[in-house]
Design a protein around this motif. Structure first.
Motif, mmCIF file in Angstrom:
data_model
loop_
_atom_site.group_PDB
_atom_site.id
_atom_site.type_symbol
_atom_site.label_atom_id
_atom_site.label_comp_id
_atom_site.label_asym_id
_atom_site.label_seq_id
_atom_site.Cartn_x
_atom_site.Cartn_y
_atom_site.Cartn_z
ATOM 1 N N SER A 65 0.838 -1.201 0.000
ATOM 2 C CA SER A 65 0.000 0.000 0.000
ATOM 3 C C SER A 65 0.870 1.248 0.000
ATOM 4 O O SER A 65 0.532 2.256 -0.624
ATOM 5 C CB SER A 65 -0.937 0.015 1.209
ATOM 6 O OG SER A 65 -1.789 -1.106 1.184
ATOM 7 N N GLN A 114 -7.350 0.257 -0.327
ATOM 8 C CA GLN A 114 -7.710 -0.900 0.476
ATOM 9 C C GLN A 114 -8.939 -0.531 1.305
ATOM 10 O O GLN A 114 -8.996 0.530 1.895
ATOM 11 C CB GLN A 114 -6.519 -1.217 1.400
ATOM 12 C CG GLN A 114 -6.515 -2.589 1.994
ATOM 13 C CD GLN A 114 -5.145 -2.950 2.585
ATOM 14 O OE1 GLN A 114 -4.217 -2.145 2.595
ATOM 15 N NE2 GLN A 114 -5.024 -4.155 3.063
ATOM 16 N N ASP A 195 -6.150 -1.776 -4.723
ATOM 17 C CA ASP A 195 -5.566 -2.357 -3.510
ATOM 18 C C ASP A 195 -6.579 -3.299 -2.868
ATOM 19 O O ASP A 195 -7.550 -2.852 -2.263
ATOM 20 C CB ASP A 195 -5.178 -1.220 -2.547
ATOM 21 C CG ASP A 195 -4.170 -1.667 -1.499
ATOM 22 O OD1 ASP A 195 -3.967 -2.888 -1.349
ATOM 23 O OD2 ASP A 195 -3.587 -0.791 -0.834
ATOM 24 N N GLY B 157 -3.132 -2.892 6.570
ATOM 25 C CA GLY B 157 -4.441 -3.545 6.668
ATOM 26 C C GLY B 157 -4.371 -4.884 7.396
ATOM 27 O O GLY B 157 -5.143 -5.154 8.311
HETATM 28 MG MG LIG Z 1 -2.011 -2.739 2.291
#
Ligand SMILES: [Mg+2]
Ligand SMILES: Nc1ncnc2c1ncn2[C@@H]1O[C@H](COP(=O)(O)OP(=O)(O)OP(=O)(O)O)[C@@H](O)[C@H]1O
Ligand SMILES: Nc1ncnc2c1ncn2[C@@H]1O[C@H](COP(=O)(O)OP(=O)(O)OP(=O)(O)O)[C@@H](O)[C@H]1O
Ligand code: SF4
Ligand SMILES: [Mg+2]
Lengths: 340, 337
Positions: A65, A114, A195, B157
């Motif tokens: 990312s 994301q 993403d 994430g």
């Molecule tokens: Mg990521």
């Protein structure tokens, strides 16, 4: 088709696969945290041609990312782009003014973040969110033309025109994700970075969303970078796979080679860890834990977990080199130097 | 012996707005029992909007059932008070799907983990609390020294998702409801975390309801599976039967849509009939009717009951109406532990 947008994507550009559309040169990003400086992207080079689809995979926290955000110039403090260039279609994005960069986003390069579907504004109708993007880029376009364009964009991702008037909470996860894709392709960018576009979706919806991206990508001739963990999705969708570890590329290979004969030991372990329906209950995680970005091990960053580690791996960082046609790897198993 | 958790004919209907007549039956007459002495892992699978998260929220007592009862250790969860309620809230833990929304952005990771330790008095002292925290973080593949002190937005994430799992580990629950706990981590970590969850079941007797659309991991970690579609059970049974020999047309579509990490196997041989965005409201008959390639006359008047195909497999589909019917209250009998 409206004239303004044709400027952004001249039909004649499409299909010229000889010229790179995207080049990254030695891109480097650090986050200055309380515990010290974390190098999240450690000198990345990449070249992609028009229409190519690259899958970007690698350990969680390896900088995928971050790479996307750096390409968009959206790294926020405590993060900083330390050096490097991002060239899209002959324009060096790192040299643009803030104002010009604002315009380049969506029209030259777009990012579907994301968890994008959660980033839709819950109190704004879908249409208003699309129109906002249009207004920022083509403020002079008549309103009805803008609206027609937005609706076409929704339709191109298999959404009905009435979604324009709906609120995000009235849509399912798959539909919201498609709205985000519709925003991402609104201005026909050259490079689309998605993403984990489907990690929250079920397999059936996932397939529909990927088919959508695939079709739209072909229509506008864009280069796609698909970031994700789902190797199945990669196998089905991309042309090349880049494997990242601790902010560095370990290997870039055509998708067939990556799955059938991965070269880098980390890539090999990653492919081996994929579950299938034969070996029930066998979990093949890679032993060990990813190193801290605050203090990367010297030499090859993977050496503490590598089954083939040699002396040189502990001492020097292996160069990222072409070792076969179309394949690059950063590993001493493939360099002359280590063999001699 | 009383069951750990018992769902009795639970339904949940959402109505949109006070005046609106439009309502969604997110879960329709579901019954399920989990026993304390036989901890197990049950997968609940199904596409987006099939009612999986609704089920999780109901079991956690976050929302109330429109009909039916949820009973924890003999007491209706809506009637739990005081001490009993605290026990329930510690023993039933959740790991949620969306790591972006659950954390308060102003709290650091150690705060997020230490609050539940304090609240439920799980540690003897500061040192003990810290060790528990470290242990849980390491179990999910994180470096404690690097992570502690960070704010949620400073994590990737997958790191956030793992903090979520670590939080549940710290609490050592009796029942863990894991809603897509590993959707954002790589295959290797996915294996590591799932193994951690499986050990939790095997070594600490924790029952797990594993909500996912990833049928490959479901196959590896769970004993049994319940496939939902628009709030109804389509197929249920042992993972070996249901995933390797799916019978219901919907389950077959699901299995066929798995993107195999196999370069020689192409994705989706069967066409997807109707797209979810094109479907209007429910028909009276089988909920899958509009998308089913085998739809028949008899599928229209009423939804099919479960037909039992073998000891550990049943499908709600008229293609199998020569098999014995199974009442929805008997769902649990289909699930091996
Ligand atoms: Mg990521
Ligand atoms: N704002 C921030 N401040 C400090 N560190 C950060 C920040 N954002 C990211 N990082 C760190 O940088 C590293 C790379 O993060 P990044 O989000 O790029 O990973 P990723 O490869 O996308 O991971 P995932 O697959 O889990 O999404 C991680 O170690 C993360 O903790
Ligand atoms: N608060 C709410 N108000 C109205 N309808 C709702 C609400 N929450 C969920 N629904 C509806 O109930 C149905 C089931 O939703 P649920 O979130 O349980 O699905 P899910 O299986 O978890 O889906 P996903 O895989 O997308 O997470 C959907 O049709 C959804 O639109
Ligand atoms: S009951 Fe009928 S409509 Fe439903 S899945 Fe079976 S065949 Fe299809
Ligand atoms: Mg859900």
């Amino acid at each position: 088709m409206d004239t303004m947008l044709n400027v952004a994507a001249k039909e004649s550009d499409i299909g010229q696969a000889t010229k790179p559309v995207l080049e990254l040169e030695n891109l480097r990003v650090s986050y200055y945290t309380d515990a010290g400086r974390a190098i999240a992207l450690d000198g990345v080079d990449l070249t992609l041609m028009a229409g190519e689809k690259l899958g970007l995979v690698g350990e969680s926290g390896s900088g995928k990312s971050t790479m996307a955000l750096a390409m968009m110039r959206m790294i926020k403090p405590p993060g900083r782009i330390e050096e490097g260039r991002v060239i899209v279609d002959d324009t060096d994005l790192t040299a643009l003014s803030e104002q010009d960069m604002l315009r380049a986003r969506l029209s030259k390069i777009s990012y579907i973040p994301q968890g994008a579907m959660n980033s839709l504004n819950p109190v704004l109708r879908v249409g208003a969110q699309l129109m906002d993007a249009m207004k920022a880029h083509v403020p002079d376009m008549p309103k009805d033309e803008m609206q027609a364009h937005c609706i076409r964009s929704l339709e191109s991702v298999d959404l009905k025109a009435n979604v324009f008037k709906m609120f995000p909470h009235e849509l399912s996860g798959g539909m919201k994700q498609r709205v985000c894709i519709a925003i991402g392709i609104l201005l026909k960018p050259k490079v689309i970075i998605a993403d984990e576009p489907t990690s929250a979706l079920d397999v059936v919806t996932q397939r529909q969303v990927m088919e959508t991206i695939d079709r739209v990508q072909k229509q506008i001739g864009a280069t796609v970078i698909l970031i994700g963990h789902d190797m199945g999705l990669m196998a089905q969708f991309v042309d090349k796979v880049a494997v990242m570890y601790t902010g560095r590329f370990m290997e870039i290979s055509p998708v067939r080679d990556m799955f059938l004969k991965p070269a880098h030991p980390y890539a090999q372990a990653l492919i081996r860890s994929l579950p299938n329906l034969e070996n029930k209950g066998v979990f093949q995680g890679i032993p060990g834990i990813a190193p801290s970005l605050l203090s990367l091990p010297g030499g090859c960053a993977f050496h503490p977990r590598c089954p083939f580690v040699m002396d040189i791996c502990r001492e020097q960082r292996p160069p990222f080199e072409t070792f076969q046609e179309n394949r690059q790897v950063a590993c001493y198993l493939y360099t002359e130097k280590a063999r001699s | 012996m009383t069951a750990l958790l018992e769902m009795k004919n639970v339904s949940k209907v959402y109505s949109r707005g006070l005046l609106s007549k439009i309502s969604t039956t997110a879960l329709d007459n579901m019954s399920l029992t989990l026993k304390e002495e036989t901890p197990t892992i049950v997968t609940v699978a199904g596409e987006s909007g099939s009612g999986k998260t609704t089920l999780a929220m109901l079991l956690l007592g976050f929302i109330e059932a429109t009909a039916g009862q949820i009973i924890y250790k003999g007491t209706d969860i809506t009637k739990l008070r005081g001490e009993e309620r605290m026990t329930f809230r510690r023993e039933v833990q959740a790991v949620f799907q969306d790591p972006f929304s659950v954390f308060n952005p102003f709290y650091t990771v150690d705060h997020l983990l230490s609050v539940p330790i304090k609240k439920f008095k799980l540690a003897r002292n500061k040192q003990d609390a810290f060790e528990r925290m470290e242990e849980a973080l390491t179990a999910v593949g994180l470096q404690p020294n690097e992570i502690i002190g960070r704010y949620p937005h400073q994590l990737s994430g997958g790191q956030r998702q793992r903090i979520n799992v670590a939080r549940a580990l710290v609490l050592r629950p009796k029942l863990l409801i894991a809603d897509e706990p590993v959707s954002m981590v790589d295959a290797s970590l996915r294996a590591t975390i799932l193994e951690t969850l499986q050990n939790l079941q095997r070594s600490y007797g924790v029952s797990i309801i594993y909500i996912t659309h990833d049928l490959t991991t479901a196959y590896h970690i769970a004993e049994s599976i319940v496939v939902l579609y628009r709030g109804q059970v389509m197929e249920a049974g042992s993972v070996d039967d249901v995933i390797k020999k799916p019978q219901h047309p919907y389950t077959r579509l699901l299995i066929d849509s798995i993107p195999w990490p196999d370069i020689n196997r192409r994705w989706g041989e069967t066409e997807i009939e109707a797209k979810e965005s094109e479907l209007s409201d429910y028909s009276k008959g089988c909920r899958f009717l509009a998308r089913c390639p085998f739809a028949m006359e008899k599928c229209q008047p009423a939804p099919p009951p479960l037909f039992q195909l073998s000891q550990f497999q049943a499908a709600a589909c008229y293609l199998f109406d020569q098999h014995p019917k199974l009442a929805s209250e008997q769902l649990t009998e289909l699930l091996p532990v």
